[in-house]
Scaffold this active site. Sequence first.
Site, mmCIF file in Angstrom:
data_model
loop_
_atom_site.group_PDB
_atom_site.id
_atom_site.type_symbol
_atom_site.label_atom_id
_atom_site.label_comp_id
_atom_site.label_asym_id
_atom_site.label_seq_id
_atom_site.Cartn_x
_atom_site.Cartn_y
_atom_site.Cartn_z
ATOM 1 N N GLY A 9 0.551 -0.999 0.032
ATOM 2 C CA GLY A 9 0.243 0.330 0.017
ATOM 3 C C GLY A 9 0.928 1.277 0.294
ATOM 4 O O GLY A 9 1.630 1.425 -0.840
ATOM 5 N N TYR A 159 -11.018 2.803 15.056
ATOM 6 C CA TYR A 159 -9.823 3.085 13.426
ATOM 7 C C TYR A 159 -10.382 5.140 14.013
ATOM 8 O O TYR A 159 -8.699 5.407 14.076
ATOM 9 C CB TYR A 159 -11.187 2.453 12.505
ATOM 10 C CG TYR A 159 -9.307 3.069 11.436
ATOM 11 C CD1 TYR A 159 -8.319 2.744 10.789
ATOM 12 C CD2 TYR A 159 -9.941 4.839 10.176
ATOM 13 C CE1 TYR A 159 -7.861 3.345 9.956
ATOM 14 C CE2 TYR A 159 -9.555 5.093 9.363
ATOM 15 C CZ TYR A 159 -8.048 4.050 8.998
ATOM 16 O OH TYR A 159 -8.099 4.500 8.049
HETATM 17 N N1 LIG Z 1 -6.166 3.183 2.283
HETATM 18 C C1 LIG Z 1 -6.683 4.855 2.068
HETATM 19 O O1 LIG Z 1 -7.864 4.722 2.037
HETATM 20 C C2 LIG Z 1 -6.411 4.844 3.186
HETATM 21 C C3 LIG Z 1 -7.619 6.753 4.259
HETATM 22 C C4 LIG Z 1 -6.771 6.838 5.106
HETATM 23 C C5 LIG Z 1 -5.743 6.519 6.039
HETATM 24 N N2 LIG Z 1 -5.069 5.559 4.921
HETATM 25 C C6 LIG Z 1 -4.124 4.866 6.386
HETATM 26 O O2 LIG Z 1 -2.583 4.522 5.429
HETATM 27 C C7 LIG Z 1 -1.844 3.794 6.345
HETATM 28 C C8 LIG Z 1 -1.276 3.325 5.108
HETATM 29 O O3 LIG Z 1 -2.081 2.353 4.841
HETATM 30 P P1 LIG Z 1 -3.087 1.247 3.402
HETATM 31 O O4 LIG Z 1 -3.943 1.907 3.232
HETATM 32 O O5 LIG Z 1 -1.570 1.577 2.999
HETATM 33 O O6 LIG Z 1 -3.177 0.362 3.925
HETATM 34 P P2 LIG Z 1 -2.567 -1.596 3.869
HETATM 35 O O7 LIG Z 1 -2.033 -1.406 2.363
HETATM 36 O O8 LIG Z 1 -3.375 -2.616 4.096
HETATM 37 O O9 LIG Z 1 -1.242 -1.696 4.929
HETATM 38 C C9 LIG Z 1 -0.639 -1.230 5.845
HETATM 39 C C10 LIG Z 1 0.518 -1.821 6.277
HETATM 40 O O10 LIG Z 1 0.225 -1.877 7.923
HETATM 41 C C11 LIG Z 1 1.077 -2.576 7.683
HETATM 42 N N3 LIG Z 1 0.926 -3.583 9.336
HETATM 43 C C12 LIG Z 1 -0.521 -3.895 9.753
HETATM 44 N N4 LIG Z 1 -0.477 -4.473 11.191
HETATM 45 C C13 LIG Z 1 0.755 -4.125 11.444
HETATM 46 C C14 LIG Z 1 1.728 -4.553 12.565
HETATM 47 N N5 LIG Z 1 0.887 -5.205 13.427
HETATM 48 N N6 LIG Z 1 3.025 -4.181 12.496
HETATM 49 C C15 LIG Z 1 3.621 -4.145 11.614
HETATM 50 N N7 LIG Z 1 2.762 -3.403 10.587
HETATM 51 C C16 LIG Z 1 1.443 -3.761 10.262
HETATM 52 C C17 LIG Z 1 0.817 -3.956 7.449
HETATM 53 O O11 LIG Z 1 1.505 -5.192 6.853
HETATM 54 P P3 LIG Z 1 1.321 -6.377 6.303
HETATM 55 O O12 LIG Z 1 1.747 -6.061 4.958
HETATM 56 O O13 LIG Z 1 1.924 -7.796 7.201
HETATM 57 O O14 LIG Z 1 -0.519 -6.629 6.602
HETATM 58 C C18 LIG Z 1 1.185 -2.630 5.606
HETATM 59 O O15 LIG Z 1 2.245 -2.980 5.497
HETATM 60 C C19 LIG Z 1 -2.647 3.115 7.266
HETATM 61 O O16 LIG Z 1 -2.558 3.797 8.705
HETATM 62 C C20 LIG Z 1 -4.240 4.118 6.847
HETATM 63 O O17 LIG Z 1 -4.778 4.076 8.228
HETATM 64 C C21 LIG Z 1 -5.595 5.224 4.418
#
Ligand SMILES: NC(=O)c1ccc[n+]([C@@H]2O[C@H](COP(=O)([O-])OP(=O)(O)OC[C@H]3O[C@@H](n4cnc5c(N)ncnc54)[C@H](OP(=O)(O)O)[C@@H]3O)[C@@H](O)[C@H]2O)c1
Length: 273
Positions: A9, A159
């Site tokens: 991501g 969240y």
């Molecule tokens: N996507 C959106 O629309 C959106 C919107 C607002 C904010 N965000 C924020 O953006 C950030 C990145 O999210 P994303 O959208 O890129 O989602 P994602 O693809 O699910 O990425 C999340 C990352 O966090 C890691 N993670 C989860 N639990 C963990 C743990 N216990 N220890 C270490 N790493 C862990 C995951 O590792 P694994 O690969 O091992 O699971 C993955 O690399 C998050 O903080 C999210 O709240 C996203």
Amino acid sequence: MLVTGASSGIGFETARALAAAQAHVIIACRSVAKGAESAARIVAHHPHAKVTPIELDLASFKSVRRAVGELPADKIDALICNAGLFANTYQTTEDGIESTVGVCHFGHFLLTQLVKPRLRAAVRARVVMVSSESHRYPSTLKLERFPLAPTSYKPLVSYGQAKLCNVLFANELTRRWAADGITANSLHPGSFIGTDIFRSTVAGKAISVLISPFTKSIAQGAATTVYCAVAPELEGVGGRYFADCREKPMSAGARDADIAARLWTLSEERVSR
Ligand SMILES: NC(=O)c1ccc[n+]([C@@H]2O[C@H](COP(=O)([O-])OP(=O)(O)OC[C@H]3O[C@@H](n4cnc5c(N)ncnc54)[C@H](OP(=O)(O)O)[C@@H]3O)[C@@H](O)[C@H]2O)c1
């Protein structure tokens, strides 16, 4: 630079962009295999990239301590707290904390405390908290309902609490550590970016798949994080909230300095238990 949650991501794209611009990027991933694969993918795109994967599970204080003990750098210019999750059902971390706030806030809180000497060594260092517009709900962090109990668990509230903590933490860190040359900002990367964040719910996954063609790409979602990590005009600037690579007003609840200070004290106590 150190990026958490860089195995997929927005974190992966953040690490890729920074490595492409010649930064030595340490990618902290809970899966060793995924970390190695991500590093290899970045080097395949950018052969001169310097990327070092390390193992870090933010759902385990023991893992956080071990990861910092093994960090392959004495100096960190930017710590990017990107890892996050949306837990559709109540789960706890290894230390018994509800997992959304356990990973997004408490894991990152401990990591940042332990990395502080390396941030100080950088003379001027930045902490970047990847929050979300979800920090607006709930509107305030009610510490008597934090973290949520299994009986009152609501995924969206949890969240929102976690993302509100990210903003409160960045603000309080800046108040406490700016004199040490360390400042922190928080940001919203974009909405419904097609990552794996909503994989735990069928509805969330479906909405994400349907909406993502009309939202930011994952690389575009990394832009505000990269901006906060490197923009020269943000040197020494902290306690601000960004979206679309520009400052945006944070919620009133996120500006509450009293709650931010109480959250800091509570977090210090919780991670040292
Ligand atoms: N996507 C959106 O629309 C959106 C919107 C607002 C904010 N965000 C924020 O953006 C950030 C990145 O999210 P994303 O959208 O890129 O989602 P994602 O693809 O699910 O990425 C999340 C990352 O966090 C890691 N993670 C989860 N639990 C963990 C743990 N216990 N220890 C270490 N790493 C862990 C995951 O590792 P694994 O690969 O091992 O699971 C993955 O690399 C998050 O903080 C999210 O709240 C996203």
